[in-house]
Scaffold this motif. Structure first.
Motif, PDB file in Angstrom:
ATOM      1  N   HIS A  31       7.564 -23.740  13.567  1.00  4.91           N
ATOM      2  CA  HIS A  31       6.596 -22.923  12.824  1.00  4.91           C
ATOM      3  C   HIS A  31       6.625 -23.264  11.334  1.00  4.91           C
ATOM      4  N   ARG A  34       3.900 -25.534  10.111  1.00  2.00           N
ATOM      5  CA  ARG A  34       2.618 -24.893   9.793  1.00  2.00           C
ATOM      6  C   ARG A  34       2.598 -24.477   8.331  1.00  2.00           C
ATOM      7  N   HIS A  35       3.679 -23.832   7.893  1.00  2.00           N
ATOM      8  CA  HIS A  35       3.759 -23.414   6.493  1.00  2.00           C
ATOM      9  C   HIS A  35       3.746 -24.617   5.562  1.00  2.00           C
ATOM     10  N   SER A  36       4.461 -25.661   5.947  1.00  2.00           N
ATOM     11  CA  SER A  36       4.482 -26.872   5.126  1.00  2.00           C
ATOM     12  C   SER A  36       3.094 -27.487   5.025  1.00  2.00           C
ATOM     13  N   HIS A  37       2.370 -27.493   6.126  1.00  2.35           N
ATOM     14  CA  HIS A  37       1.013 -28.052   6.144  1.00  2.35           C
ATOM     15  C   HIS A  37       0.097 -27.259   5.217  1.00  2.35           C
ATOM     16  N   ILE A  38       0.141 -25.939   5.310  1.00  2.00           N
ATOM     17  CA  ILE A  38      -0.697 -25.101   4.459  1.00  2.00           C
ATOM     18  C   ILE A  38      -0.317 -25.298   2.991  1.00  2.00           C
ATOM     19  N   ARG A  54      -9.042 -23.358   9.083  1.00  2.00           N
ATOM     20  CA  ARG A  54      -8.319 -24.444   9.774  1.00  2.00           C
ATOM     21  C   ARG A  54      -7.108 -23.929  10.539  1.00  2.00           C
ATOM     22  N   VAL A  55      -6.392 -22.985   9.932  1.00  2.00           N
ATOM     23  CA  VAL A  55      -5.168 -22.499  10.566  1.00  2.00           C
ATOM     24  C   VAL A  55      -5.405 -21.263  11.434  1.00  2.00           C
ATOM     25  N   HIS A  57      -6.604 -18.184  10.631  1.00  2.00           N
ATOM     26  CA  HIS A  57      -6.442 -16.830  10.113  1.00  2.00           C
ATOM     27  C   HIS A  57      -7.748 -16.068  10.311  1.00  2.00           C
ATOM     28  N   THR A  63      -4.464 -15.622   4.356  1.00  4.42           N
ATOM     29  CA  THR A  63      -4.043 -16.855   3.707  1.00  4.42           C
ATOM     30  C   THR A  63      -3.615 -16.584   2.265  1.00  4.42           C
TER      31      THR A  63
END
Length: 88
Positions: A31, A34-38, A54-55, A57, A63
């Motif tokens: 998980h 995901r945070h790293s990508h955002i 994209r994610v 939300h 976001t």
């Protein structure tokens, strides 16, 4: 086939751990990717509305929540400095 639903959470985590160890990279949970990508997208000035969609939300407020607000404040400071440098 959706591999994430096909593989168990533990299988994904084990494979990720093995790949990161092999690469000599810092260990991170799945998980966390995901945070790293955002965070990466925010850092590179990708539109917040696009990121939110994209994610998956349900709204942009999620976001903009506490999770990513620190990054947005850093970007605001950078933009403020840029604007002040343009004016004089």
């Amino acid at each position: 086939m959706n591999l994430i639903s096909y593989w168990s959470n533990q299988t994904v985590q084990n494979n990720l751990r093995r790949m990161l160890k092999s690469a000599g990279a810092h260990q991170i949970r799945f998980h966390g990717l995901r945070h790293s990508h955002i965070s990466y997208l925010l850092h590179n000035s990708v539109d917040i509305d696009y990121i939110s969609k994209r994610v998956g939300h349900s709204n942009i407020g999620i976001t903009l929540s506490v999770v990513y607000s620190h990054m947005l404040k850093e970007k605001e400071q950078t933009q403020r400095e840029l604007a002040l440098n343009l004016s004089g």
